[in-house]
Design a protein around this motif. Sequence first.
Motif, PDB file in Angstrom:
ATOM      1  N   SER A 118     -14.683   5.966  14.205  1.00  0.00           N
ATOM      2  CA  SER A 118     -13.913   4.727  14.356  1.00  0.00           C
ATOM      3  C   SER A 118     -14.624   3.583  13.656  1.00  0.00           C
ATOM      4  O   SER A 118     -15.841   3.427  13.799  1.00  0.00           O
ATOM      5  CB  SER A 118     -13.720   4.365  15.837  1.00  0.00           C
ATOM      6  OG  SER A 118     -12.821   5.248  16.467  1.00  0.00           O
ATOM      7  N   ASN A 119     -13.860   2.772  12.892  1.00  0.00           N
ATOM      8  CA  ASN A 119     -14.463   1.618  12.248  1.00  0.00           C
ATOM      9  C   ASN A 119     -14.640   0.482  13.259  1.00  0.00           C
ATOM     10  O   ASN A 119     -14.221   0.583  14.415  1.00  0.00           O
ATOM     11  CB  ASN A 119     -13.642   1.185  11.031  1.00  0.00           C
ATOM     12  CG  ASN A 119     -12.182   0.892  11.361  1.00  0.00           C
ATOM     13  OD1 ASN A 119     -11.836   0.606  12.502  1.00  0.00           O
ATOM     14  ND2 ASN A 119     -11.328   0.945  10.351  1.00  0.00           N
ATOM     15  N   PRO A 164     -11.735  13.075  16.806  1.00  0.00           N
ATOM     16  CA  PRO A 164     -10.890  12.722  15.657  1.00  0.00           C
ATOM     17  C   PRO A 164     -11.068  11.277  15.220  1.00  0.00           C
ATOM     18  O   PRO A 164     -11.385  10.388  16.010  1.00  0.00           O
ATOM     19  CB  PRO A 164      -9.475  12.956  16.189  1.00  0.00           C
ATOM     20  CG  PRO A 164      -9.578  12.731  17.654  1.00  0.00           C
ATOM     21  CD  PRO A 164     -10.929  13.278  18.031  1.00  0.00           C
ATOM     22  N   SER A 165     -10.830  11.048  13.934  1.00  0.00           N
ATOM     23  CA  SER A 165     -10.887   9.692  13.398  1.00  0.00           C
ATOM     24  C   SER A 165      -9.797   8.832  14.033  1.00  0.00           C
ATOM     25  O   SER A 165      -8.637   9.236  14.098  1.00  0.00           O
ATOM     26  CB  SER A 165     -10.684   9.709  11.880  1.00  0.00           C
ATOM     27  OG  SER A 165     -11.711  10.435  11.259  1.00  0.00           O
ATOM     28  N   ILE A 166     -10.196   7.677  14.517  1.00  0.00           N
ATOM     29  CA  ILE A 166      -9.235   6.653  14.950  1.00  0.00           C
ATOM     30  C   ILE A 166      -9.735   5.346  14.351  1.00  0.00           C
ATOM     31  O   ILE A 166     -10.603   4.676  14.910  1.00  0.00           O
ATOM     32  CB  ILE A 166      -9.123   6.569  16.479  1.00  0.00           C
ATOM     33  CG1 ILE A 166      -8.605   7.888  17.036  1.00  0.00           C
ATOM     34  CG2 ILE A 166      -8.197   5.416  16.878  1.00  0.00           C
ATOM     35  CD1 ILE A 166      -8.477   7.926  18.547  1.00  0.00           C
ATOM     36  N   ASP A 167      -9.212   5.030  13.178  1.00  0.00           N
ATOM     37  CA  ASP A 167      -9.606   3.835  12.455  1.00  0.00           C
ATOM     38  C   ASP A 167      -8.503   2.795  12.517  1.00  0.00           C
ATOM     39  O   ASP A 167      -7.313   3.128  12.402  1.00  0.00           O
ATOM     40  CB  ASP A 167      -9.890   4.159  10.982  1.00  0.00           C
ATOM     41  CG  ASP A 167     -11.275   4.741  10.770  1.00  0.00           C
ATOM     42  OD1 ASP A 167     -12.196   4.357  11.514  1.00  0.00           O
ATOM     43  OD2 ASP A 167     -11.429   5.577   9.859  1.00  0.00           O
ATOM     44  N   ALA A 168      -8.894   1.535  12.693  1.00  0.00           N
ATOM     45  CA  ALA A 168      -7.923   0.444  12.621  1.00  0.00           C
ATOM     46  C   ALA A 168      -7.328   0.421  11.219  1.00  0.00           C
ATOM     47  O   ALA A 168      -8.045   0.495  10.222  1.00  0.00           O
ATOM     48  CB  ALA A 168      -8.597  -0.884  12.934  1.00  0.00           C
ATOM     49  N   GLY A 169      -6.001   0.366  11.142  1.00  0.00           N
ATOM     50  CA  GLY A 169      -5.327   0.353   9.865  1.00  0.00           C
ATOM     51  C   GLY A 169      -4.920   1.718   9.371  1.00  0.00           C
ATOM     52  O   GLY A 169      -4.209   1.831   8.369  1.00  0.00           O
ATOM     53  N   THR A 212       1.003   7.094   8.257  1.00  0.00           N
ATOM     54  CA  THR A 212       1.083   7.314   9.697  1.00  0.00           C
ATOM     55  C   THR A 212       2.519   7.112  10.144  1.00  0.00           C
ATOM     56  O   THR A 212       3.133   6.090   9.825  1.00  0.00           O
ATOM     57  CB  THR A 212       0.155   6.347  10.452  1.00  0.00           C
ATOM     58  OG1 THR A 212      -1.172   6.489   9.930  1.00  0.00           O
ATOM     59  CG2 THR A 212       0.139   6.649  11.945  1.00  0.00           C
ATOM     60  N   ILE A 213       3.047   8.085  10.878  1.00  0.00           N
ATOM     61  CA  ILE A 213       4.450   8.040  11.291  1.00  0.00           C
ATOM     62  C   ILE A 213       4.551   8.298  12.788  1.00  0.00           C
ATOM     63  O   ILE A 213       3.585   8.687  13.445  1.00  0.00           O
ATOM     64  CB  ILE A 213       5.294   9.077  10.520  1.00  0.00           C
ATOM     65  CG1 ILE A 213       4.809  10.498  10.848  1.00  0.00           C
ATOM     66  CG2 ILE A 213       5.228   8.820   9.014  1.00  0.00           C
ATOM     67  CD1 ILE A 213       5.651  11.594  10.213  1.00  0.00           C
ATOM     68  N   ALA A 214       5.744   8.087  13.320  1.00  0.00           N
ATOM     69  CA  ALA A 214       5.997   8.404  14.729  1.00  0.00           C
ATOM     70  C   ALA A 214       5.914   9.916  14.929  1.00  0.00           C
ATOM     71  O   ALA A 214       6.333  10.692  14.058  1.00  0.00           O
ATOM     72  CB  ALA A 214       7.369   7.888  15.145  1.00  0.00           C
ATOM     73  N   VAL A 215       5.366  10.335  16.054  1.00  0.00           N
ATOM     74  CA  VAL A 215       5.279  11.768  16.340  1.00  0.00           C
ATOM     75  C   VAL A 215       6.670  12.410  16.265  1.00  0.00           C
ATOM     76  O   VAL A 215       6.836  13.523  15.753  1.00  0.00           O
ATOM     77  CB  VAL A 215       4.644  12.004  17.725  1.00  0.00           C
ATOM     78  CG1 VAL A 215       4.771  13.461  18.137  1.00  0.00           C
ATOM     79  CG2 VAL A 215       3.174  11.573  17.721  1.00  0.00           C
TER      80      VAL A 215
END
Length: 494
Positions: free
Chosen positions: A210-211, A458-463, A412-415
């Motif tokens: 995460s950033n 998992p990566s969770i980056d803002a943006g 990034t899209i809706a599930v």
Amino acid sequence: MARLVIVVEKASDWGSYYPSVDVMSAMDYLRQPVAADDERTHVINLCRSYKYLGTGYYVSLLAEARGHKVMPSVRTVNDLRRRSLYGLDIVDLNHKLTHFLPAGGRDTTDFGILVYFGETAYPALQDLARQLFEMFPCPLLRIEFERDRVWQVSSIKPVGLHTLDDAQEDAFAQELDRFSRKLWRKPRARKLYRYDIAMLVDPNEAMPPSNKRALKSFIAAGRELGIEVDPIDKNDYQRLAEYDGLFIRETTASDNHTYRFAHRAEKEGMVVIDDPTSILRCTNKIFLNDLMVSRKLAVPRTEILYRDDAKGTHEVVERLGFPLVLKIPDGSFSRGVVKVENEQALAEAAGRLFQHSALVLAQEYVYTEFDWRIGVLNREPLYACKYFMSRGHWQIYNHGAKGTAKSGGFETIAVADAPPEVVKLALKATHPIGNGLYGVDLKQVGSKPVVIEVNDNPSIDAGVEDAHLGDELYLRIMREFLRRMEHKRQGGSH
């Protein structure tokens, strides 16, 4: 700020030290009325013995029943009675102990050291002392070694304060002061939070999960729910028991401090993401491949290469053909992954990778313009991303680029807008691993998706991963922590 309580069996055991309002006798502590008190209390149990159903045992037992953080915990007390847990061969211990043997020199077959809150007077054995303290958190330990052909730990025993001599009392007092200041050195905000989560980060990590903006969003989401999210680093191991939960936001590995933090937090009864079982199951690609195959889940054709089996390597090539993708079992962020087009490239790449692992994965090459990443939390889909290959490269991350590693674009899209078969396979892939937070990487050729790997961290980056959900992504993760912590407080398990 947490309240510190130091419990001694007899008042005389504290006679060598200055009087303190933090010190009370075991009987006074046991006789205290049970109160529904939200004040955080940390108990250091210095009773003479932790014998089963003895006074010291009951101090730790009732401390846990009262919601106090206690050292040693009942679990630690029980573990110290099980010799099988510490019958360990210590690598290079013989060399290190040579400098500290008693007068008997090389003929000496036994040796012992005192450990005060993980510290010892023998610098060469400091790392060992700290590691054993992390395994068995106890204020005072005596570690005994014995030598047959090699040195071994023969016993780890709690030590009573009353047995120390003057020099040892001074050393203990110094480490108690240092330990307590380290544990409670950060003043709490005036506002009372219902729960506290330690968020483990590495400020110097080149490619963190995460950033900085994402970390701030986790903190903000926690506060909105009445949770204080406190960033800590690997030097804060001894503060861990102060919290209700642990959220690991640095790259995990089963052989470094991230696993030790997760394991300790789980032993302390904390809510942990990533939990140690998930770390073990996800950080080794060989384990993951066998797990997916055993569950009849679609994966690229994969075989194992063995360091000392050149014939077997040739047979794998005949079955899979070129190009091949080679992977070391514990690589992350596309590191330790090599594409080879012919026998010469295979021999060179395998030689490099075999320096790090006795086994290497060989996988058929499946080309796609992007990989799917489906985030999963507690067996439910959380987010859906497309990670595109780095420009002019066959992977998402190009570590061969000049300067820092270059990555491709993302969407990034809706599930609900992701292909149902991709989401369904991602959920099936995480089911045998656990109910934590995962990122499942998949490729889709036509209508058929295959699992590439499951990431426990998992990566969770803002943006990026929050591009669709925004702040709601962080709130959902914090709500899951809240749900689990409330369930634990009510006496259940998540």
